[in-house]
Each structure stands twice: as structure tokens, then as C-alpha cells.
Scaffold this motif. Sequence first.
Motif, mmCIF file in Angstrom:
data_model
loop_
_atom_site.group_PDB
_atom_site.id
_atom_site.type_symbol
_atom_site.label_atom_id
_atom_site.label_comp_id
_atom_site.label_asym_id
_atom_site.label_seq_id
_atom_site.Cartn_x
_atom_site.Cartn_y
_atom_site.Cartn_z
ATOM 1 N N GLU A 57 113.085 -5.335 -46.008
ATOM 2 C CA GLU A 57 113.426 -4.508 -47.171
ATOM 3 C C GLU A 57 112.779 -3.129 -47.060
ATOM 4 N N PHE A 58 111.553 -3.090 -46.617
ATOM 5 C CA PHE A 58 110.861 -1.815 -46.451
ATOM 6 C C PHE A 58 111.495 -0.994 -45.332
ATOM 7 N N VAL A 59 111.870 -1.635 -44.250
ATOM 8 C CA VAL A 59 112.539 -0.941 -43.150
ATOM 9 C C VAL A 59 113.847 -0.327 -43.661
ATOM 10 N N GLN A 60 114.569 -1.084 -44.475
ATOM 11 C CA GLN A 60 115.814 -0.571 -45.063
ATOM 12 C C GLN A 60 115.520 0.625 -45.977
ATOM 13 N N TYR A 61 114.447 0.549 -46.732
ATOM 14 C CA TYR A 61 114.027 1.637 -47.617
ATOM 15 C C TYR A 61 113.744 2.905 -46.798
#
Length: 105
Positions: A57-61
Motif C-alpha cells: 500500500e505504501f509503495v502504491q502511495y
Amino acid sequence: SGFGKSSKDAVYNCRHIMEYVKEKDEQLFPFAAAFAAYQARTALAIMSTDDFKKNKEFVQYCKEILVATRKYISKSFMSKKDRAFCIMFSYAPRFSFMMMKFVRK
């Protein structure tokens, strides 16, 4: 010091600053956008392969930040290598991450 909560917080804070500056001063926005992209790149650069897998999720962010700031990256203070990574990551995160880790070895 490695990837952790402070790395994530830096990226989240830069995104908020970028949005605040956009509302308050359009002339400063390109600088805020470039800095947000730089923070996202920095967080991704210090991630281990395990961190990358566990923090999807953070990578996507980070990818969303890099996509949103793409046109400001090319005119930023970053080195050519960092600008290339930011732009490449905004298109192909997994491939870019693997290339960055390969180049760093």
C-alpha cells in the motif's frame, strides 16, 4: 537508518505539504511537488526487498506521488539518476525497484 515509520511519515508529510502549497501559492508548488517526489524516491531507495513486499500500500502511495509530480521531476534539483528513477518508477514500480537494487550492488 533503514526503512521504517519515519520514512513513511516523511512521505506522508511531504504529500500534505504539497497539497497545502498548491492551495496557498501556485508558484511554490513545483518545488513542493519535486520535494514530495524526492522523499518518495528516498523511501523506496532504502527499502529492502522484504520491505517492498510487506508495504504494498505504501509503495502504491509513493507511485501515486511520482505519477502526480511527473512533470515537475524533470525540472527539479534531483540528480539525473534520481530523476530517471522517479519517472521510471511511476511507470513500472517492480521493475524499477529491481533495477535500483541491482545498480546499488
